[in-house]
Scaffold this active site. Structure first.
Site, PDB file in Angstrom:
ATOM      1  N   GLY A   1      27.497  37.503  38.590  1.00 42.71           N
ATOM      2  CA  GLY A   1      27.081  36.308  37.750  1.00 42.71           C
ATOM      3  C   GLY A   1      27.667  35.152  38.122  1.00 42.71           C
TER       4      GLY A   1
ATOM      5  N   GLU B   1      25.188  33.953  40.623  1.00 46.55           N
ATOM      6  CA  GLU B   1      23.920  34.000  40.099  1.00 46.55           C
ATOM      7  C   GLU B   1      23.769  32.545  39.004  1.00 46.55           C
ATOM      8  OE1 GLU B   1      24.057  38.182  38.586  1.00 46.55           O
ATOM      9  OE2 GLU B   1      22.122  38.407  39.077  1.00 46.55           O
TER      10      GLU B   1
ATOM     11  N   GLU C   1      27.241  43.803  43.248  1.00 45.56           N
ATOM     12  CA  GLU C   1      26.962  44.859  42.205  1.00 45.56           C
ATOM     13  C   GLU C   1      26.897  46.264  42.508  1.00 45.56           C
ATOM     14  OE1 GLU C   1      26.031  41.521  42.075  1.00 45.56           O
ATOM     15  OE2 GLU C   1      25.805  40.741  40.182  1.00 45.56           O
TER      16      GLU C   1
HETATM   17  N1  COA Z   1      35.359  40.968  35.411  1.00 45.80           N
HETATM   18  C1  COA Z   1      36.472  41.145  34.477  1.00 45.80           C
HETATM   19  N2  COA Z   1      37.516  40.959  35.081  1.00 45.80           N
HETATM   20  C2  COA Z   1      37.721  40.278  36.232  1.00 45.80           C
HETATM   21  C3  COA Z   1      36.722  40.188  37.009  1.00 45.80           C
HETATM   22  C4  COA Z   1      35.508  40.297  36.537  1.00 45.80           C
HETATM   23  N3  COA Z   1      34.194  40.229  37.151  1.00 45.80           N
HETATM   24  N4  COA Z   1      36.968  39.703  38.319  1.00 45.80           N
HETATM   25  C5  COA Z   1      38.648  39.548  38.072  1.00 45.80           C
HETATM   26  N5  COA Z   1      38.776  39.945  37.033  1.00 45.80           N
HETATM   27  C6  COA Z   1      40.129  39.998  36.339  1.00 45.80           C
HETATM   28  C7  COA Z   1      40.913  40.934  37.017  1.00 45.80           C
HETATM   29  O1  COA Z   1      40.691  42.284  36.380  1.00 45.80           O
HETATM   30  C8  COA Z   1      42.333  40.690  36.819  1.00 45.80           C
HETATM   31  O2  COA Z   1      42.589  40.849  35.622  1.00 45.80           O
HETATM   32  P1  COA Z   1      44.063  41.423  35.223  1.00 45.80           P
HETATM   33  O3  COA Z   1      45.269  40.334  35.752  1.00 45.80           O
HETATM   34  O4  COA Z   1      44.044  41.514  33.701  1.00 45.80           O
HETATM   35  O5  COA Z   1      44.025  42.924  35.832  1.00 45.80           O
HETATM   36  C9  COA Z   1      42.214  39.214  37.057  1.00 45.80           C
HETATM   37  O6  COA Z   1      40.784  38.845  37.010  1.00 45.80           O
HETATM   38  C10 COA Z   1      42.578  38.794  38.552  1.00 45.80           C
HETATM   39  O7  COA Z   1      41.702  39.377  39.438  1.00 45.80           O
HETATM   40  P2  COA Z   1      42.444  40.351  40.748  1.00 45.80           P
HETATM   41  O8  COA Z   1      41.453  41.230  40.929  1.00 45.80           O
HETATM   42  O9  COA Z   1      43.779  40.672  40.498  1.00 45.80           O
HETATM   43  O10 COA Z   1      42.252  38.999  41.798  1.00 45.80           O
HETATM   44  P3  COA Z   1      42.337  39.330  43.359  1.00 45.80           P
HETATM   45  O11 COA Z   1      42.765  37.878  44.188  1.00 45.80           O
HETATM   46  O12 COA Z   1      43.211  40.459  43.657  1.00 45.80           O
HETATM   47  O13 COA Z   1      41.061  39.647  43.830  1.00 45.80           O
HETATM   48  C11 COA Z   1      38.476  39.246  43.473  1.00 45.80           C
HETATM   49  C12 COA Z   1      39.948  38.424  43.426  1.00 45.80           C
HETATM   50  C13 COA Z   1      37.655  38.228  43.065  1.00 45.80           C
HETATM   51  C14 COA Z   1      38.232  40.096  44.948  1.00 45.80           C
HETATM   52  C15 COA Z   1      38.359  40.569  42.633  1.00 45.80           C
HETATM   53  O14 COA Z   1      38.898  39.916  41.271  1.00 45.80           O
HETATM   54  C16 COA Z   1      37.186  41.151  42.308  1.00 45.80           C
HETATM   55  O15 COA Z   1      36.697  41.944  43.358  1.00 45.80           O
HETATM   56  N6  COA Z   1      36.664  41.007  41.187  1.00 45.80           N
HETATM   57  C17 COA Z   1      35.294  41.646  40.694  1.00 45.80           C
HETATM   58  C18 COA Z   1      33.979  40.813  41.620  1.00 45.80           C
HETATM   59  C19 COA Z   1      32.841  41.734  41.127  1.00 45.80           C
HETATM   60  O16 COA Z   1      32.608  42.615  41.408  1.00 45.80           O
HETATM   61  N7  COA Z   1      31.724  40.817  40.434  1.00 45.80           N
HETATM   62  C20 COA Z   1      30.493  41.317  40.013  1.00 45.80           C
HETATM   63  C21 COA Z   1      30.787  41.743  38.561  1.00 45.80           C
HETATM   64  S1  COA Z   1      28.845  42.139  38.402  1.00 45.80           S
END
Ligand code: COA
Length: 256
Positions: free
Chosen positions: A111, A114, A134
């Site tokens: 998103g 997007e 996704e």
């Molecule tokens: N939705 C909800 N929470 C999210 C999020 C999302 N899309 N992306 C990150 N967060 C949250 C994590 O759950 C974490 O929360 P917590 O500390 O309460 O556990 C916090 O943000 C920090 O993220 P974290 O994953 O620990 O950071 P990182 O540096 O290890 O990794 C990313 C960064 C961006 C690679 C990883 O957060 C990620 O893959 N996020 C999801 C991306 C995704 O799939 N987006 C598409 C959604 S449709």
């Protein structure tokens, strides 16, 4: 007055900052609603000529839709989530008359990318990472990503990026034409503001119509050339046209 975003109005620029740093600025329902209100408010304000959207902190623009919010949804709820989101934010931003620049300062995933793609154009810092992950979650992009990514970078590259759920860096995004400029994180907002200053020299009415005409190419059943003719004609009846052409003939700068 907002819980998840910050807004700042200065020199006719509205800076909208998504502000959920502990969730990497993920878009939950409430944030989408607040963004809708902030964009609407800025678009309607007579003292705003350009909107810049960015994320708080140094790590993320927006790391996607908030996964925790939809993990348990049914098929109908999923469709409703996408429809509502597109209506309130993504299509809404694309169709604003006020130019929207996305200043991508870190992760722009799902998103987040997007939202950047719904903006009128994008610039990014050199640490930015972009992707539509996704399919790694068992869904497809639902906020216009399958449509806009292919429009911006071409079908083959969009197919690969979506199928592999991988991220590209800022330089690759620049090569693909997904973003227009790359700079350092420290200079990102200044670059956005410098571009905004160039935009503000031109007619806001004409710019609004130009956005509508360019967008018309991407709407099914709408002839963009016809739209252009209609909007071109409408410009002639505006004060801005009178000022722009008069200023040229009087060899002075137009004052819009
Ligand atoms: N939705 C909800 N929470 C999210 C999020 C999302 N899309 N992306 C990150 N967060 C949250 C994590 O759950 C974490 O929360 P917590 O500390 O309460 O556990 C916090 O943000 C920090 O993220 P974290 O994953 O620990 O950071 P990182 O540096 O290890 O990794 C990313 C960064 C961006 C690679 C990883 O957060 C990620 O893959 N996020 C999801 C991306 C995704 O799939 N987006 C598409 C959604 S449709």
């Amino acid at each position: 007055m907002y819980k998840n975003i910050l807004t700042q109005r200065e020199n006719k620029i509205e800076l909208i900052t998504i502000n959920r740093p502990d969730k990497l600025n993920a878009l939950n329902k409430e944030t989408i609603q607040e963004l809708h209100e902030a964009f609407k408010n800025a678009d309607e304000a007579t003292d705003v000529r350009v909107i810049i959207v960015t994320g708080t902190g140094e790590k993320a623009f927006v790391a996607g839709a908030d996964i925790s919010e939809f993990a348990h949804f049914s098929a109908d709820q999923g469709a409703e989530l996408a429809r509502k989101g597109q209506e309130l934010l993504f299509d809404f931003v694309q169709n604003l008359k006020t130019p929207v620049i996305a200043a991508v300062n870190g992760f722009a995933l799902g998103g987040g990318l997007e939202l950047a793609m719904a903006s009128h154009f994008r610039i990014a810092s050199d640490n930015a990472k972009m992707g539509l992950p996704e399919t790694s979650l068992g869904v497809i992009p639902g906020y216009g990503g399958t449509q806009r990514l292919a429009q911006l970078i071409g079908k083959g590259r969009a197919m690969e990026l979506v199928m592999t759920a991988s991220m590209i860096d800022a330089q690759t995004a620049l090569n693909y034409g997904l973003i227009n400029h790359v700079t350092t994180q420290a200079e990102l907002l200044d670059l956005a503001k410098n571009i905004a200053a160039k935009i503000m020299k031109n007619s806001p009415v004409a710019i609004g119509k130009a956005i509508e005409a360019i967008n018309a190419n991407y709407i099914d059943g709408v002839n963009g050339f016809e739209t252009e003719i209609r909007l071109f004609g409408e410009c002639f009846a505006t004060k801005d046209f009178k000022e722009g052409t008069t200023a040229f003939l009087e060899k002075r700068k137009a004052n819009f």
